[in-house]
Design an enzyme around this catalytic site. Sequence first.
Site, PDB file in Angstrom:
ATOM      1  N   HIS B 371       0.873  -1.097   0.016  1.00  0.00           N
ATOM      2  CA  HIS B 371      -0.169   0.010  -0.141  1.00  0.00           C
ATOM      3  C   HIS B 371       0.995   1.343   0.010  1.00  0.00           C
ATOM      4  CE1 HIS B 371      -3.134  -2.804   1.135  1.00  0.00           C
ATOM      5  NE2 HIS B 371      -3.872  -1.998   0.590  1.00  0.00           N
ATOM      6  N   GLY B 372       2.132   1.287   0.717  1.00  0.00           N
ATOM      7  CA  GLY B 372       2.896   2.368   0.435  1.00  0.00           C
ATOM      8  C   GLY B 372       4.366   2.203   1.110  1.00  0.00           C
TER       9      GLY B 372
END
Lengths: 300, 534
Positions: B371-372
């Site tokens: 996701h990041g």
Amino acid sequence: MKKVIWIFALIALFFLGDRVGGYILKSLAEKSQFRYSRMYQQDIDADILLVGNSRGLMFYQPYIEKKTSRSTFNLSYNGMPIDLAEALVGDYLEKNKAPDLMLLDVTMCDRMNNQLVAGFNMYGPYSPRIRQLIRDTSTTMANATILTHLYRYNSEVFQRSLTYLNKSDEDWLLDRRILQNIADDAVNYPEYNITIPEPAMPALNRVIKMAKEKGVKVKLVINPYFPAFADRIMNLADFKSTVEKATGEKVYNYSKSVTDIDGFGDYQHLNKSGARLYIDELIKDGIFGSLKAQETMKLK
Amino acid sequence: MIFNSIAFLVFIGIFLPIYFNLKEKGQLWLCLVGSYFFYGWWDYRFLSLILFSTCIDYFVGLKMQGENDQAKRKQLLIISMVVNLGFLAFFKYFNFFIGSFDAAMQSVGVDVGYNTLNIVLPVGISFYTFQSMSYTIDVYFKKIKVEPDFIKFATFISFFPQLVAGPIVRAIDFLPQFSGGARKFNWDRITSGLGQMLWGFFKKVAVADSLAPFVDQCFAAPEGFSSLHLIIGIVFYSFQIYCDFSGYSDIAIGLARILGFDFPDNFKTPYFSKNFSEFWNRWHISLSSWLRDYLYIPLGGNRGGGFGSYFFTIIALIIPVFLSGWYWLILVYGVVFAFIFRFAKKDIKNKVEVFTYMNLVITMFLGGLWHGASWAFAVWGYLHGTYLIVQRLIGPYYKKFVQTLRIPRPIVVAGDIAMVYFFTCLAWVFFRAKASKEQLLLGIDDFDIASQYIAGIAAFEGMSFGTVINKFMVAKGVILIATLLFVEIADFKFDFSSLIKTNPVFRVISFATILWIIAFFGSFGANSFIYFQF
């Protein structure tokens, strides 16, 4: 053919519902006791006109009226920019008897706020100035307003007008006290400067000019900040002199006039008790004019 | 270009009439050109990245087809993995790893002084990279045939409805749909696709974007708000992220359906899940199933694991300790592993179970990082991995407990749903916590924000509604969430999707109602979708 009917039925139903819904919401807004609904629906006869953003709400009307025996009308709203104030003051002066005094908190000149302009969409039908402002802000928004009437009421401003459907909004001011840890932390708040957007000073000048043309006395003030927070605003003195230079009017600096921590709701806003202290200061300094003269006026 | 913008309205207004008047080949070309235009609208320079990735995987696929030597096939797969993951690692994680390594070295007194680079993260890189990798992996395992048509393959990688924020559609599901002749203007597909798009717009424009300002305010400085305010903030965030992401998926799936393609559901009312396995079968299904099939199962899945599991476990567990400087985690690991191996010694079945736990943690940890590039995302993944483990550990006892007490089923179900929702929200705090540039300068990082947030709630101070700032936003948010839940429950009971297809009156009324709600409640700032950043 059925498919074409289906599409037309959808379009017809959407616009029918939209117009009916829009009409109902308009009726509710018109019945509201909210300041702008009253301004556009009724004749207001106020002695003092108060203007600002959320910090302008600290011009606490019930206390001013009690202490000065003069009627007030407050045009302030959270995050109000000066260009929107210009439209509202213009409409107010055009529709109503001119007040004796207009008190304006100049810290509202620190930003423009297109989002809030959109929020005043619901008053567009009553005000060519607001309609023009919306067109200037966004043509898409202006067109959407024509397309759907429900969209006009898609704002916090409308929600507030519902809140004040059956009650006065003059008591609208924070009632809470700043949290102790927040108050203690003010000294660590990052230093910052008030910036003045380019259109702000010309708009402020136009507001002052409009008022003066109607014989209204204008007084500009800087409303109180939490003292330790005020110390973090590095260019407050420069800001004051910039406004004075641009308008030719004296700006009364009350930024540190309230020191009692119990008088604050947060760094930038007084609560009711703080507003009372502030208004006492304004009265003491004769910002509302001489009280004796006012009483004489009332007697007349 | 984002779906909730005028630019997209103009784009699709031009695209659709042309599309339905072309033959099969023309439609494919238009989809490809349209997709590159759609993506290039954001930044045309990164088109080269998609094109390069597409070419590599296309030629790797072709080469694999003619290759019977397993070792060479493996080499080709590795080329594809290195290119795809290399791009991802460079654009998404380079600064993160450099920064983390630098911080770790500094914590032991070594100043390596590596400089981070000013890298722009290409929108949707995580989505199309995973989609492309699924193709080469499936070709390698001979699950699908190679696609010889470059245009079809390139369209599969860059198909604009789902290019930048998913759903991640597998080659096995998508590529076969490119055959079968030109797609005709199909009224049923259009109405049902429009219905799903409208519902997606409602979720995004009305719900997610209306909740966003309140959530932003809460997470900007959590220490300034009462416990109730923060509780409302995290509940709002749980619905903001759900509506933002599932709204995008709905629009993408609806749009694809209009164009003649069927994509699987990406969300199925996840907050009604009764346990965490169910949650992951209902939340971002295309990613969770991707991670299951291409990571969890290869690691050993429920069957435990071998060397790979050991290796990845050590990597996944030890590296964060050094990078974060949280050396106390070693103690926690020690206690947890002592506990696990206490059971593992009993028999081989338990040993398998231990590796299953590890596989779960590794999968969820990497899923979090997907996701990041932030340890906060990794913690979010860890938490979900832990939830799944705890569920497996205590699940049988919990069932027995409920049966022994003879608690009525509706109460058990409601309790389970509430429990899953509570812990999901707890994990969301880490997912959302993001320190601003100013806060970072003051030494406040994402974890400090998350800690402040959780501490603020746990303090349980200021639980009266009077302490909540901006009650109007709260009222609006509650109305919108209630509307969303009402429709989702009603859809479950009465199958709205079928009613829309079969009942024209219902269709007209429901479409008009959604439009009214969007007009009255929508937030029209052309706000970007949260998952674009992933």
